[in-house]
Design a protein around this motif. Structure first.
Motif: not given
Length: 262
Positions: A51, A55, A81, A83-84, A147
């Motif tokens: 994105q 992130k 969150s 994937s952050y 996400s």
């Protein structure tokens, strides 16, 4: 999708309030001095989608040694969150970052701020401008996986709240070097350098941030806070400032916010 988000809003708030009333209050009644540690850094468990908005999640507080409800709030956000990357920045590290990255005028203005919340207001904008990512207040929590809220091509996501549906700054998501951040920073620096005797809300907080968005006069990506991020479900002022009574910005008089020019 809106119905699903509103449903998740209600469920997450219910979870937070149940934990606050039936877990946190009894816990701190029997263990008043017990604290939990929010990590300075928590790596994403998996990469997830690409994105434009970096992130990274950014948070700050007067201490990362926190009460149970603040810690549960943190854990809930991490679940939303995965994937952050997560970053906690201390009061001392906020100043170090600003001294290493900002110009003299910004550093001097920041050092004149005599309130932690006012400092955090300016720091969050400078951090997002430099690194990009998502900022959330320590008592705020997502209502849906991040996400699924932020789209791949989004350059920003701001939230609206209040009777006038104004933009607020307890959740901000932007790519780095976003022009609205630069404008908001300039407004805050002008407020400080003009020695305006106004409260934190108008000096450094939601008002200058909202003004910066209005002045931009271009379409932006924004949503009601109900579909993104809410505050105060897991915690309250007592638990947030458990080791710093009356530490909230609302207890400071406007004339106490700025130190005299050196």
């Amino acid at each position: 999708m809106s119905f699903i988000l509103l449903l998740c809003n209600r469920i997450s708030k219910l979870i937070g309030n149940i934990s606050k009333v039936f877990v946190s209050y009894p816990f701190h009644f029997f263990l008043p001095n017990k604290r939990f540690t929010i990590p300075v850094y928590s790596k994403a468990l998996f990469k997830g989608k690409n994105q434009k908005i970096q992130k990274n999640i950014w948070q700050t507080n007067y201490s990362n040694k926190v009460s149970l409800p603040i810690y549960l709030n943190y854990l809930f956000n991490r679940l939303m969150s995965l994937s952050y990357d997560y970053h906690y920045v201390s009061t001392e590290d906020r100043l170090t970052f600003i001294k290493e990255t900002a110009d003299t005028n910004t550093i001097q203005a920041y050092e004149r701020l005599n309130d932690g919340a006012a400092q955090a207001d300016l720091w969050r904008l400078l951090t997002l401008k430099h690194f990009g990512g998502i900022y959330m207040d320590i008592d705020a929590h997502l209502i849906f996986p991040l996400s699924g809220i932020i789209k791949s091509k989004d350059k920003e996501l701001f939230i609206l709240k209040g009777t006038n549906n104004d933009h607020t700054n307890y959740f901000i998501a932007t790519e780095k070097n976003h022009p609205i951040l630069s404008n908001a920073i300039d407004i805050i620096l002008d407020n400080i350098n003009s020695n305006k005797v106004i409260g934190v809300f108008s000096l450094t907080g939601p008002v200058p941030f909202s003004d910066a968005i209005t002045q931009r006069k271009q379409p932006i990506n924004d949503k009601s806070y109900r579909y993104v991020c809410v505050q105060g479900s897991f915690t309250n002022e007592h638990f947030q400032y458990i080791d710093k009574p009356k530490g909230k910005w609302t207890h400071k008089k406007p004339e106490e916010i700025l130190k005299p020019k050196g």
